[in-house]
Design an enzyme around this catalytic site. Structure first.
Site, PDB file in Angstrom:
ATOM      1  CG  ASN A   1     -17.455  42.445   4.408  1.00 20.32           C
ATOM      2  OD1 ASN A   1     -17.137  41.996   3.304  1.00 20.32           O
ATOM      3  ND2 ASN A   1     -17.496  41.696   5.500  1.00 20.32           N
ATOM      4  CG  LEU A   2     -16.017  46.401  -0.760  1.00 21.26           C
ATOM      5  CD1 LEU A   2     -15.409  47.773  -1.061  1.00 21.26           C
ATOM      6  CD2 LEU A   2     -16.492  45.759  -2.070  1.00 21.26           C
TER       7      LEU A   2
ATOM      8  CE1 TYR B   1     -20.406  27.897   1.625  1.00 19.38           C
ATOM      9  CE2 TYR B   1     -20.434  25.873   0.335  1.00 19.38           C
ATOM     10  CZ  TYR B   1     -20.809  27.186   0.495  1.00 19.38           C
ATOM     11  OH  TYR B   1     -21.592  27.800  -0.445  1.00 19.38           O
TER      12      TYR B   1
ATOM     13  CE  LYS C   1     -23.653  29.666   2.116  1.00 16.26           C
ATOM     14  NZ  LYS C   1     -24.238  30.918   1.629  1.00 16.26           N
TER      15      LYS C   1
ATOM     16  CG  ASN D   1     -20.063  22.323  -9.304  1.00 15.19           C
ATOM     17  OD1 ASN D   1     -20.820  21.559  -8.695  1.00 15.19           O
ATOM     18  ND2 ASN D   1     -18.769  22.382  -9.056  1.00 15.19           N
TER      19      ASN D   1
ATOM     20  CB  ILE E   1      -7.132  15.929 -12.904  1.00 11.21           C
ATOM     21  CG1 ILE E   1      -7.201  16.708 -14.217  1.00 11.21           C
ATOM     22  CG2 ILE E   1      -8.384  15.092 -12.691  1.00 11.21           C
ATOM     23  CD1 ILE E   1      -7.423  15.823 -15.443  1.00 11.21           C
TER      24      ILE E   1
ATOM     25  NE  ARG F   1     -18.307  18.382  -7.627  1.00  6.33           N
ATOM     26  CZ  ARG F   1     -17.952  17.156  -7.231  1.00  6.33           C
ATOM     27  NH1 ARG F   1     -18.455  16.096  -7.840  1.00  6.33           N
ATOM     28  NH2 ARG F   1     -17.124  16.996  -6.224  1.00  6.33           N
TER      29      ARG F   1
ATOM     30  NE  ARG G   1     -11.378  20.125  -4.203  1.00  7.96           N
ATOM     31  CZ  ARG G   1     -11.968  21.056  -4.921  1.00  7.96           C
ATOM     32  NH1 ARG G   1     -11.290  22.117  -5.336  1.00  7.96           N
ATOM     33  NH2 ARG G   1     -13.239  20.961  -5.253  1.00  7.96           N
TER      34      ARG G   1
ATOM     35  N   GLY H   1     -13.019  15.723   0.791  1.00  7.26           N
ATOM     36  CA  GLY H   1     -14.399  16.224   0.826  1.00  7.26           C
ATOM     37  C   GLY H   1     -15.073  16.329  -0.529  1.00  7.26           C
TER      38      GLY H   1
HETATM   39  N1  UFG Z   1     -11.004  20.175  -9.581  1.00  8.97           N
HETATM   40  C1  UFG Z   1      -9.802  19.705 -10.084  1.00  8.97           C
HETATM   41  N2  UFG Z   1      -8.760  20.587 -10.151  1.00  8.97           N
HETATM   42  C2  UFG Z   1      -8.849  21.875  -9.727  1.00  8.97           C
HETATM   43  C3  UFG Z   1     -10.086  22.340  -9.215  1.00  8.97           C
HETATM   44  C4  UFG Z   1     -11.145  21.451  -9.161  1.00  8.97           C
HETATM   45  O1  UFG Z   1      -9.660  18.544 -10.461  1.00  8.97           O
HETATM   46  O2  UFG Z   1      -7.843  22.609  -9.781  1.00  8.97           O
HETATM   47  C5  UFG Z   1     -12.142  19.250  -9.532  1.00  8.97           C
HETATM   48  C6  UFG Z   1     -12.653  19.038  -8.119  1.00  8.97           C
HETATM   49  O3  UFG Z   1     -11.909  18.029  -7.482  1.00  8.97           O
HETATM   50  C7  UFG Z   1     -14.110  18.672  -8.395  1.00  8.97           C
HETATM   51  C8  UFG Z   1     -14.456  19.471  -9.655  1.00  8.97           C
HETATM   52  O4  UFG Z   1     -13.207  19.808 -10.245  1.00  8.97           O
HETATM   53  O5  UFG Z   1     -14.189  17.320  -8.692  1.00  8.97           O
HETATM   54  C9  UFG Z   1     -15.212  20.738  -9.357  1.00  8.97           C
HETATM   55  O6  UFG Z   1     -14.515  21.444  -8.332  1.00  8.97           O
HETATM   56  P1  UFG Z   1     -14.855  22.938  -7.943  1.00  8.97           P
HETATM   57  O7  UFG Z   1     -13.881  23.342  -6.887  1.00  8.97           O
HETATM   58  O8  UFG Z   1     -14.962  23.777  -9.166  1.00  8.97           O
HETATM   59  O9  UFG Z   1     -16.317  22.836  -7.343  1.00  8.97           O
HETATM   60  P2  UFG Z   1     -16.881  21.889  -6.178  1.00  8.97           P
HETATM   61  O10 UFG Z   1     -17.666  20.813  -6.848  1.00  8.97           O
HETATM   62  O11 UFG Z   1     -15.857  21.495  -5.213  1.00  8.97           O
HETATM   63  O12 UFG Z   1     -17.765  22.942  -5.386  1.00  8.97           O
HETATM   64  C10 UFG Z   1     -19.114  23.079  -5.598  1.00  8.97           C
HETATM   65  C11 UFG Z   1     -19.523  24.461  -5.097  1.00  8.97           C
HETATM   66  C12 UFG Z   1     -19.399  24.529  -3.597  1.00  8.97           C
HETATM   67  C13 UFG Z   1     -20.107  23.363  -2.961  1.00  8.97           C
HETATM   68  C14 UFG Z   1     -19.595  22.056  -3.502  1.00  8.97           C
HETATM   69  C15 UFG Z   1     -20.349  20.877  -2.928  1.00  8.97           C
HETATM   70  O13 UFG Z   1     -18.715  25.457  -5.698  1.00  8.97           O
HETATM   71  O14 UFG Z   1     -19.968  25.727  -3.141  1.00  8.97           O
HETATM   72  O15 UFG Z   1     -19.777  22.047  -4.904  1.00  8.97           O
HETATM   73  O16 UFG Z   1     -19.525  19.727  -2.974  1.00  8.97           O
HETATM   74  F1  UFG Z   1     -19.905  23.369  -1.637  1.00  8.97           F
END
Ligand code: UFG
Length: 327
Positions: A32-33, A141, A145, A170, A206, A220, A281, A283
């Site tokens: 659906n863009l 989220y 799922k 990730n 960070i 991750r 952050r 969660g």
């Molecule tokens: N992070 C930073 N700075 C940023 C962005 C991210 O420090 O600007 C850190 C986050 O706190 C985390 C890590 O980098 O520790 C990875 O963060 P991402 O946002 O890249 O990915 P997530 O681990 O939050 O998300 C992934 C998937 C989601 C899933 C989630 C489960 O992309 O779909 O894991 O926790 F829901």
């Protein structure tokens, strides 16, 4: 006969389309863009601007294109947004998937590969995470799922729709030939944020350096988007062969901290990354590392881009191209 890719104009969906085309599948994309980009869809795929909730258009497309199986990516996926606006996620993820499954029932399509997430595990009870770990999402989220995973279970039970559920860790990187890549707006993921900060001369944050990890930053499991897409093809082929529903984790089985990713990005790009420490952050679990042994064993899946250097360098090539195109 063709494969229907729902959400095929998105980041992961567009890589999926590319890999299916390489394997000579007939591919039909509906998107659906709302977040996708038409220009990321390979020209050899048929494309329809369509919401998966549009029953009559979906019926027309499926009948015209002789669809035999569905790969479903169409969803919202920003954890922080889901905390603020859960209704958006219940509507777009759960209700839209219910429509899609009913469309499949009406049209007698009984195979689906579903894009799920590590977020269904929440704060993991043990590392590495196996498919039978406890499922305790800590955000809407992940909850949406997981609800869809349960819906698939009962739809298999009652209507014989067979599924392969793929729980991604990730996802990062871009197509090796930079035909497609990551283009989120807003961007929330670590690797593209780091790379864009170099190109746009910005500082990154960070989120927390007081986690119980070696350097205090979150760990991750990064998986290359092309390896992920190939796992979907293997899962679909396995489903066709066995007619048995399965669930697989998809990650590399290695963890890297935020700081290690920053250092690796500096090595790959030859540029210094400007960062500051910010509060945690909401969660974010401290450590998420997958056991993908089941996918490797049952699907004979062998990731090609498992080193973070390779993942980051494909993403770097993509972001440089995007930046040049824009400026
Ligand atoms: N992070 C930073 N700075 C940023 C962005 C991210 O420090 O600007 C850190 C986050 O706190 C985390 C890590 O980098 O520790 C990875 O963060 P991402 O946002 O890249 O990915 P997530 O681990 O939050 O998300 C992934 C998937 C989601 C899933 C989630 C489960 O992309 O779909 O894991 O926790 F829901």
């Amino acid at each position: 006969m063709s494969i229907l890719v729902c959400g095929g104009a998105g980041y992961i969906g567009s890589h999926m389309v590319l890999e299916l085309i390489k394997k000579n599948y007939d591919v039909v994309v509906v998107d659906n863009l709302s977040n996708g980009h038409r220009e990321l869809v390979d020209k050899n795929a048929k494309f329809y601007t369509c919401d998966i909730r549009d029953d009559s258009l979906m019926d027309n497309i499926i009948q015209k294109e002789n669809v035999e199986a569905v790969i479903h990516f169409a969803a919202f996926s920003i954890v922080s947004e889901s905390m603020i606006d859960p209704a958006k996620y219940y509507d777009n993820n759960i209700l839209a998937t219910l429509s899609l499954l009913n469309t499949m029932r009406r049209n007698k399509i009984n195979k689906i590969v579903f894009s799920s997430t590590a977020a269904v595990y929440g704060e993991p009870e043990s590392i590495p995470i196996h498919e039978d770990n406890s499922l305790r999402p800590i955000n809407p989220y992940g909850e949406t799922k997981l609800t869809i995973e349960k819906m698939l279970y009962w739809f298999d039970n009652a209507y014989n729709i067979k599924y392969s559920i793929l729980r991604y860790f990730n996802v990062a990187g871009a197509d090796e030939n930079i035909k497609t890549g990551e283009m989120h707006n807003p961007e929330t993921h670590l690797i593209p944020i780091i790379l864009k900060s170099i190109l746009e001369n910005k500082k990154i944050k960070i989120f927390g350096d007081d986690y119980p990890t070696q350097d205090g930053t979150c760990i991750r499991d990064y998986i290359h988007v092309t390896d992920l897409a190939i796992a979907h093809i293997l899962a679909l082929e396995k489903l066709n062969k066995t007619n048995k529903s399965e669930i697989y984790n998809l990650g590399n089985g290695n963890g890297f901290s935020v700081m290690q990713i920053i250092k690796t990005a500096e090595k790959v790009t030859g540029k210094k990354i400007n960062y500051e420490i910010a509060p945690r952050r909401i969660g974010d679990p401290a450590i998420l590392i997958a056991s993908s042994e089941k996918a490797k064993k049952n699907l004979n899946w062998q990731p090609k881009f498992y080193e973070p250097e390779k993942i980051i360098s494909t993403a770097w090539n993509w972001h440089k191209k995007l930046f040049l195109d824009k400026n």
